[in-house]
Design a protein around this motif. Structure first.
Motif, PDB file in Angstrom:
ATOM      1  N   GLU A  61       0.831  -1.199   0.000  1.00  0.00           N
ATOM      2  CA  GLU A  61       0.000   0.000   0.000  1.00  0.00           C
ATOM      3  C   GLU A  61       0.874   1.261   0.000  1.00  0.00           C
ATOM      4  O   GLU A  61       0.540   2.260  -0.653  1.00  0.00           O
ATOM      5  N   GLU A  62       1.997   1.213   0.738  1.00  0.00           N
ATOM      6  CA  GLU A  62       2.907   2.359   0.724  1.00  0.00           C
ATOM      7  C   GLU A  62       3.457   2.590  -0.672  1.00  0.00           C
ATOM      8  O   GLU A  62       3.544   3.740  -1.137  1.00  0.00           O
ATOM      9  N   PHE A  63       3.825   1.517  -1.339  1.00  0.00           N
ATOM     10  CA  PHE A  63       4.381   1.628  -2.690  1.00  0.00           C
ATOM     11  C   PHE A  63       3.373   2.299  -3.624  1.00  0.00           C
ATOM     12  O   PHE A  63       3.702   3.246  -4.347  1.00  0.00           O
ATOM     13  N   THR A  64       2.131   1.824  -3.615  1.00  0.00           N
ATOM     14  CA  THR A  64       1.123   2.408  -4.503  1.00  0.00           C
ATOM     15  C   THR A  64       0.842   3.859  -4.126  1.00  0.00           C
ATOM     16  O   THR A  64       0.573   4.695  -4.996  1.00  0.00           O
ATOM     17  N   GLY A  65       0.893   4.171  -2.839  1.00  0.00           N
ATOM     18  CA  GLY A  65       0.696   5.555  -2.417  1.00  0.00           C
ATOM     19  C   GLY A  65       1.806   6.471  -2.908  1.00  0.00           C
ATOM     20  O   GLY A  65       1.562   7.613  -3.311  1.00  0.00           O
ATOM     21  N   LEU A  66       3.043   5.967  -2.896  1.00  0.00           N
ATOM     22  CA  LEU A  66       4.157   6.760  -3.395  1.00  0.00           C
ATOM     23  C   LEU A  66       4.044   6.990  -4.897  1.00  0.00           C
ATOM     24  O   LEU A  66       4.367   8.078  -5.394  1.00  0.00           O
ATOM     25  N   VAL A  67       3.601   5.959  -5.625  1.00  0.00           N
ATOM     26  CA  VAL A  67       3.384   6.140  -7.063  1.00  0.00           C
ATOM     27  C   VAL A  67       2.371   7.253  -7.288  1.00  0.00           C
ATOM     28  O   VAL A  67       2.541   8.110  -8.170  1.00  0.00           O
ATOM     29  N   ARG A  68       1.338   7.250  -6.472  1.00  0.00           N
ATOM     30  CA  ARG A  68       0.299   8.278  -6.607  1.00  0.00           C
ATOM     31  C   ARG A  68       0.872   9.678  -6.440  1.00  0.00           C
ATOM     32  O   ARG A  68       0.443  10.619  -7.128  1.00  0.00           O
ATOM     33  N   THR A  69       1.827   9.845  -5.540  1.00  0.00           N
ATOM     34  CA  THR A  69       2.369  11.185  -5.309  1.00  0.00           C
ATOM     35  C   THR A  69       3.148  11.712  -6.513  1.00  0.00           C
ATOM     36  O   THR A  69       3.360  12.927  -6.610  1.00  0.00           O
ATOM     37  N   LEU A  70       3.596  10.818  -7.400  1.00  0.00           N
ATOM     38  CA  LEU A  70       4.303  11.270  -8.593  1.00  0.00           C
ATOM     39  C   LEU A  70       3.355  11.897  -9.616  1.00  0.00           C
ATOM     40  O   LEU A  70       3.793  12.600 -10.521  1.00  0.00           O
ATOM     41  N   VAL A  71       2.068  11.603  -9.490  1.00  0.00           N
ATOM     42  CA  VAL A  71       1.084  12.089 -10.462  1.00  0.00           C
ATOM     43  C   VAL A  71       0.514  13.394  -9.942  1.00  0.00           C
ATOM     44  O   VAL A  71      -0.292  13.411  -9.024  1.00  0.00           O
ATOM     45  N   SER A  72       0.935  14.482 -10.504  1.00  0.00           N
ATOM     46  CA  SER A  72       0.486  15.789 -10.033  1.00  0.00           C
ATOM     47  C   SER A  72      -0.852  16.134 -10.656  1.00  0.00           C
ATOM     48  O   SER A  72      -1.047  15.944 -11.851  1.00  0.00           O
ATOM     49  N   PRO A  73      -1.808  16.643  -9.865  1.00  0.00           N
ATOM     50  CA  PRO A  73      -3.113  17.017 -10.416  1.00  0.00           C
ATOM     51  C   PRO A  73      -2.977  18.077 -11.498  1.00  0.00           C
ATOM     52  O   PRO A  73      -2.112  18.945 -11.427  1.00  0.00           O
ATOM     53  N   ARG A  74      -3.825  17.969 -12.523  1.00  0.00           N
ATOM     54  CA  ARG A  74      -3.853  18.925 -13.612  1.00  0.00           C
ATOM     55  C   ARG A  74      -5.288  19.348 -13.867  1.00  0.00           C
ATOM     56  O   ARG A  74      -6.205  18.554 -13.667  1.00  0.00           O
TER      57      ARG A  74
END
Length: 443
Positions: free
Chosen positions: A154-167
């Motif tokens: 879950e931490e790994f997937t959460g970190l991936v999410r942080t790379l995607v900046s809202p647009r």
């Protein structure tokens, strides 16, 4: 460039927000004006790469793809009728994972033979996401360890999410929905469902897709009950970053290349846009970013990594709306050509799954290739008056003078291993001829 296969050749660099290198742009405009005036420059072919990490690999692609053009031009026209063609290579910050080396770079990159990211991937991520080194470092550590702990997954997937900046939503001129990585409403999700649904289930689905492409590891290679799911988690990282690259391509096209191409067209030559993968999306959005009243001569898409409904005037699952690029063909004097291949595993298997997992709250209920497919796999869909022809027909009498056309290039775009398949197998004389046939009417 002394080792470039064509001349005159220029490169034009854009930032992730569409900002252009002004020194390169000004030099290009000055040179094109001079070439048009003194050397009778008649046409300008602008090519945008897709998956890529460095200027060197982008230039290598352009060198290979453009190589047949001089001979083809010399052999297909009489000297007095021969157009003078210039070439521009677009450089923009995209991302290619190290196990996806295109055929012309085969052997220079290797896939991971055990747990962890493929060699060079951490460096590629750092280039694509500057300032996020700490997040990338932790992702790399977890990918290496792959602990038998759902909390770490879950931490790994959460970190991936942080790379995607809202647009902000990328809307069409009429506010229509974006392509397949969007909800059925008129807005794109700020955070893809692949990052909010159960990490184990989502990663399991990606593991299924990897097995379908033949790129899954041998059973038990990584060990542990979560080993297979971790393989899917690495694919989640890949698809999450591509989700960002897809959005970036639209921004660079509309905000960067569109205005620049408009200025170039105003200097005299006919402009032809060509794009591969996400670069196909970039040049398509560039047409929408042209100044009012400016048109391009042709648009050729090679293995386009975006929705096959993007150009549709009416979405079959939402008939009151069209695709985000509806009406684009109206700003092209010649044809809009979509080259596709059934050997493209990246677009045939992984793209539809990622599309569904990115934008649909019911993402885990199944996979509908008809709805979520990419145009580089099966061509444009729901486009009235859009013929579907073979490559041989396209190089003969089958290419229309204007409007849209799907060209099945499977006979040449067919080589490449998992997970991408033939996605980057585009350096063929036949495809160079397609560009010339579309733009200049040459067989």
């Amino acid at each position: 460039m002394a080792d470039m296969s064509v001349h005159p050749y220029w490169e034009l660099t854009f930032g992730k927000d569409g900002s252009v290198d002004t020194d390169e742009r000004d030099a290009l405009l000055r040179d094109v004006t001079q070439e048009a005036t003194e050397q009778n420059l008649t046409d300008l072919v602008i090519f945008a790469h897709g998956w890529n990490n460095t200027r060197a690999t982008a230039t290598a692609l352009y060198t290979r793809f453009f190589a047949p053009f001089p001979t083809l031009l010399a052999g297909l026209t009489a000297p007095g009728d021969r157009p003078r063609v210039g070439y521009v290579g677009v450089i923009w910050p995209s991302l290619r994972f190290a196990d996806e080396a295109p055929p012309f770079l085969a052997g220079l990159f290797t896939a991971a033979d055990g747990p962890g990211l493929p060699p060079g991937t951490r460096e590629a991520l750092a280039l694509a996401f500057p300032g996020r080194e700490a997040v990338i470092g932790r992702l790399t550590e977890l990918a290496e360890r792959q602990p038998e702990d759902r909390a770490r997954l879950e931490e790994f997937t959460g970190l991936v999410r942080t790379l995607v900046s809202p647009r902000p939503r990328e809307g069409g001129r009429d506010g229509s929905a974006d392509d397949a990585w969007a909800r059925d409403t008129a807005s794109e999700p700020t955070v893809p469902a692949m990052f909010t649904d159960s990490a184990v289930e989502v990663c399991g689905r990606f593991a299924d897709a990897l097995e379908a492409t033949g790129s899954a590891p041998a059973p038990g290679l990584f060990g542990g009950a979560l080993g297979r799911v971790w393989r899917g988690a690495l694919e989640l990282l890949r698809q999450g970053t591509y989700w960002e690259m897809k959005r970036r391509a639209g921004v660079v096209g509309r905000q960067g290349l569109g205005p620049a191409a408009g200025e170039l067209a105003g200097r005299g030559p006919r402009v032809h846009l060509v794009g591969h993968s996400f670069g196909a999306r970039l040049v398509s959005f560039a047409v929408g970013g042209l100044p009012d009243g400016v048109r391009v001569r042709s648009l050729t898409l090679l293995q386009g990594a975006f929705s096959h409904y993007a150009f549709s005037p009416r979405l079959p699952f939402a008939p009151r709306r069209g695709g985000v690029l509806e009406g684009t063909a109206d700003r092209i004097d010649g044809p809009l050509v979509c080259c596709h291949s059934s050997h493209d595993s990246a677009l045939g298997t992984l793209y539809p799954l990622a599309s569904r997992l990115a934008g649909d709250a019911d993402s885990l209920l199944g996979l509908d290739l008809t709805r979520w497919g990419a145009l580089g796999y099966q061509g444009m869909r729901d486009m009235p008056g859009c013929p579907a022809i073979t490559l041989a027909e396209a190089l003969g009498d089958g290419m229309p003078a204007d409007g849209c056309v799907n060209v099945d290039a499977s006979e040449v775009v067919r080589s490449g291993g998992p997970p991408a398949g033939a996605h980057s197998d585009i350096c063929h004389e036949e495809l160079a001829r397609v560009v010339l046939r579309a733009g200049l009417g040459m067989r």
